[in-house]
Design a protein around this motif. Structure first.
Motif, mmCIF file in Angstrom:
data_model
loop_
_atom_site.group_PDB
_atom_site.id
_atom_site.type_symbol
_atom_site.label_atom_id
_atom_site.label_comp_id
_atom_site.label_asym_id
_atom_site.label_seq_id
_atom_site.Cartn_x
_atom_site.Cartn_y
_atom_site.Cartn_z
ATOM 1 N N GLY A 175 0.744 -1.159 0.047
ATOM 2 C CA GLY A 175 0.092 0.147 0.100
ATOM 3 C C GLY A 175 0.952 1.178 -0.098
ATOM 4 O O GLY A 175 0.357 2.183 -0.781
ATOM 5 N N ILE A 176 1.788 1.232 0.865
ATOM 6 C CA ILE A 176 2.711 2.558 0.867
ATOM 7 C C ILE A 176 3.571 2.676 -0.365
ATOM 8 O O ILE A 176 3.632 3.838 -0.881
ATOM 9 C CB ILE A 176 3.865 2.161 1.962
ATOM 10 C CG1 ILE A 176 3.075 2.049 3.432
ATOM 11 C CG2 ILE A 176 4.705 3.396 2.032
ATOM 12 C CD1 ILE A 176 2.278 3.344 3.700
ATOM 13 N N ALA A 177 4.057 1.630 -1.097
ATOM 14 C CA ALA A 177 4.825 1.939 -2.188
ATOM 15 C C ALA A 177 3.941 2.226 -3.568
ATOM 16 O O ALA A 177 4.117 2.949 -4.239
ATOM 17 C CB ALA A 177 5.445 0.573 -2.602
ATOM 18 N N ARG A 185 10.814 6.803 -2.600
ATOM 19 C CA ARG A 185 11.198 5.252 -2.611
ATOM 20 C C ARG A 185 10.863 4.759 -1.365
ATOM 21 O O ARG A 185 10.789 5.348 -0.308
ATOM 22 C CB ARG A 185 12.582 5.195 -2.804
ATOM 23 C CG ARG A 185 13.352 3.689 -2.911
ATOM 24 C CD ARG A 185 14.664 3.803 -3.220
ATOM 25 N NE ARG A 185 15.346 2.368 -3.330
ATOM 26 C CZ ARG A 185 16.248 1.981 -2.666
ATOM 27 N NH1 ARG A 185 16.525 2.490 -1.577
ATOM 28 N NH2 ARG A 185 16.404 0.729 -3.062
ATOM 29 N N VAL A 186 10.508 3.490 -1.408
ATOM 30 C CA VAL A 186 9.845 2.448 -0.206
ATOM 31 C C VAL A 186 11.312 1.553 -0.255
ATOM 32 O O VAL A 186 11.693 1.029 -1.060
ATOM 33 C CB VAL A 186 8.689 1.892 -0.235
ATOM 34 C CG1 VAL A 186 8.454 1.044 0.698
ATOM 35 C CG2 VAL A 186 7.695 2.931 -0.370
ATOM 36 N N VAL A 187 11.583 1.389 1.261
ATOM 37 C CA VAL A 187 12.344 0.479 1.571
ATOM 38 C C VAL A 187 11.890 -0.593 2.716
ATOM 39 O O VAL A 187 11.486 -0.012 3.840
ATOM 40 C CB VAL A 187 14.086 0.712 2.049
ATOM 41 C CG1 VAL A 187 14.747 -0.056 2.777
ATOM 42 C CG2 VAL A 187 14.648 1.872 1.073
ATOM 43 N N ASP A 226 1.328 -12.162 -2.637
ATOM 44 C CA ASP A 226 1.545 -11.928 -4.165
ATOM 45 C C ASP A 226 1.505 -10.399 -4.599
ATOM 46 O O ASP A 226 2.104 -9.888 -5.460
ATOM 47 C CB ASP A 226 0.344 -12.582 -4.937
ATOM 48 C CG ASP A 226 0.751 -14.199 -4.925
ATOM 49 O OD1 ASP A 226 1.844 -14.639 -4.627
ATOM 50 O OD2 ASP A 226 -0.093 -14.941 -4.986
ATOM 51 N N ILE A 227 0.441 -9.672 -3.943
ATOM 52 C CA ILE A 227 0.172 -8.367 -4.465
ATOM 53 C C ILE A 227 1.583 -7.456 -3.696
ATOM 54 O O ILE A 227 1.899 -6.540 -4.645
ATOM 55 C CB ILE A 227 -0.925 -7.629 -3.645
ATOM 56 C CG1 ILE A 227 -2.250 -8.525 -3.994
ATOM 57 C CG2 ILE A 227 -1.103 -6.209 -3.628
ATOM 58 C CD1 ILE A 227 -3.199 -7.907 -3.446
ATOM 59 N N ALA A 228 2.098 -7.911 -2.692
ATOM 60 C CA ALA A 228 3.137 -7.055 -2.404
ATOM 61 C C ALA A 228 4.422 -7.351 -3.223
ATOM 62 O O ALA A 228 5.250 -6.454 -3.668
ATOM 63 C CB ALA A 228 3.521 -7.585 -0.879
ATOM 64 N N PHE A 229 4.669 -8.756 -3.521
ATOM 65 C CA PHE A 229 5.921 -8.897 -4.544
ATOM 66 C C PHE A 229 5.349 -8.119 -5.987
ATOM 67 O O PHE A 229 6.624 -7.469 -6.530
ATOM 68 C CB PHE A 229 5.809 -10.375 -4.864
ATOM 69 C CG PHE A 229 6.907 -10.666 -5.762
ATOM 70 C CD1 PHE A 229 8.312 -10.668 -5.443
ATOM 71 C CD2 PHE A 229 6.639 -10.888 -7.126
ATOM 72 C CE1 PHE A 229 9.242 -10.945 -6.237
ATOM 73 C CE2 PHE A 229 7.641 -11.261 -8.042
ATOM 74 C CZ PHE A 229 9.069 -11.249 -7.488
ATOM 75 N N ARG A 234 7.222 -3.695 -9.101
ATOM 76 C CA ARG A 234 7.151 -2.532 -10.125
ATOM 77 C C ARG A 234 7.882 -1.301 -9.709
ATOM 78 O O ARG A 234 8.198 -0.664 -10.477
ATOM 79 C CB ARG A 234 5.611 -2.681 -10.326
ATOM 80 C CG ARG A 234 5.027 -1.666 -11.283
ATOM 81 C CD ARG A 234 3.449 -1.231 -11.063
ATOM 82 N NE ARG A 234 3.163 -0.403 -9.996
ATOM 83 C CZ ARG A 234 2.105 -0.571 -9.155
ATOM 84 N NH1 ARG A 234 1.163 -1.392 -9.696
ATOM 85 N NH2 ARG A 234 1.860 0.391 -8.340
ATOM 86 N N THR A 235 7.825 -1.196 -8.483
ATOM 87 C CA THR A 235 8.266 0.156 -7.953
ATOM 88 C C THR A 235 9.799 0.287 -7.464
ATOM 89 O O THR A 235 10.170 1.095 -6.922
ATOM 90 C CB THR A 235 7.395 0.642 -6.649
ATOM 91 O OG1 THR A 235 7.392 -0.354 -5.657
ATOM 92 C CG2 THR A 235 6.018 0.716 -7.080
ATOM 93 N N GLU A 236 10.167 -1.196 -7.711
ATOM 94 C CA GLU A 236 11.795 -1.122 -7.352
ATOM 95 C C GLU A 236 11.842 -0.986 -5.970
ATOM 96 O O GLU A 236 12.842 -0.019 -5.511
ATOM 97 C CB GLU A 236 12.537 -0.253 -8.203
ATOM 98 C CG GLU A 236 12.591 -0.949 -9.911
ATOM 99 C CD GLU A 236 13.528 -0.051 -10.604
ATOM 100 O OE1 GLU A 236 14.057 1.112 -10.164
ATOM 101 O OE2 GLU A 236 13.551 -0.371 -11.598
#
Length: 314
Positions: A175-177, A185-187, A226-229, A234-236
């Motif tokens: 959700g955040i990404a 960027r999200v880490v 699966d959604i998180a992956f 997609r957002t790297e």
């Protein structure tokens, strides 16, 4: 797969149902205090979005599988709408969380010794009775709801470069990404003892991992969603690992420095900064999402007073 537009629609749905949690800055780092959300974690956002997006519910209400924060969030949201909630948990779920579920009016079903046992029973029950099943982390509405915290964060800070997010099953990360895509960027930050995102990125797909450690009761999913992956690739999104000792130290530091009471999973993102697993570049605007407060306050005062390891995920 979800996008920023899904998160924006979720924000419109749940407006007035969830708290706009505060942020504060210290030493160039922003902290988003999601441990102050209803039921003590960000998960109320996803639960409300899932239930509202479903529309009219049957008399069977909602069903979830979780002995932790996800179950508490679903039970709370169901109570707010006056619908029944049935939550399946492993028989070894922490008694304090089972008690909280019952206090929120949920019917609690103890099944098996593993989260997978409770999950299978919950899915079967929802299908048989026509109840709405609320996944702990791998449904579009759940993930999009969690991402609404990022929309608040961007508005409250005027924008950041990087958001550090703890990862278990990955619903929060997804959700955040999605929410900040193209703007920050999200880490993902994970315990070395529960590296679902790290393992999935290395393998090119979500894979099962062994789970243990001090944060296993909230970051204990054995496989990335699966959604998180899909969103992470997609957002790297980045991935860093921290050890249990650093998580315990981060949790104690949040209490000692700011009087913020968080659970080990809630302190995991901060542990990446404290232990040096993530080192910001000069001038980089970094935000840390503190994601959960369901903890025993008696264990906050000393780094050595770590809570016992648990194995009840999400």
């Amino acid at each position: 797969m979800i996008s920023a537009s899904d998160v924006e629609r979720a924000a419109a749905r749940i407006e007035g149902r969830v708290r706009r949690t505060p942020v504060f800055a210290d030493g160039g780092v922003w902290f988003k205090l999601e441990q102050l959300q209803h039921t003590g974690s960000f998960k109320a956002r996803g639960a409300f979005n899932r239930i509202i997006a479903a529309g009219a519910l049957s008399a069977a209400g909602v069903v979830a599988a979780s002995g932790g924060n996800a179950g508490l969030a679903v039970a709370y949201a169901a109570r707010e709408f006056g619908v029944t909630a049935r939550v399946y948990v492993p028989a070894n779920a922490p008694a304090v969380k089972v008690a909280k579920l019952r206090q929120l009016g949920a019917a609690v079903e103890l099944v098996g010794e593993k989260y997978a046992d409770a999950y299978d029973a919950a899915v079967k029950d929802a299908a048989e009775r026509g109840a709405l099943f609320c996944h702990a982390y791998d449904q579009p509405e759940i993930c999009a709801g969690q991402g609404t915290a990022a929309l608040e964060l961007l508005a409250q800070t005027g924008g950041v470069d990087t958001v550090l997010v703890a990862v278990g099953g990955g619903g929060l990360l997804a959700g955040i990404a999605a929410a900040v895509e193209g703007r920050a960027r999200v880490v993902g930050v994970e315990p070395r003892s529960a590296p679902t995102l790290n393992a999935a990125l290395a393998a090119g797909e979500p894979v099962p991992v062994e789970v243990s450690g001090v944060a296993a009761d909230s970051l204990g999913a054995t496989r990335l969603g699966d959604i998180a992956f899909a969103v992470a690739t997609r957002t790297e999104a980045g991935s860093v690992l921290v050890d249990d000792a650093t998580i315990v130290e981060a949790r104690a530091a949040l209490w000692d420095r700011y009087r913020l009471a968080v659970e080990p999973g809630g302190a995991t993102a901060f542990a990446a900064l404290l232990g040096g697993a993530y080192r910001p570049a000069p001038g980089e605007r970094v935000a840390v999402l503190l994601c959960g407060a369901n903890t025993d306050p008696a264990t906050l005062t000393s780094p050595s007073a770590a809570p016992p390891a648990a194995r009840t995920p999400r």
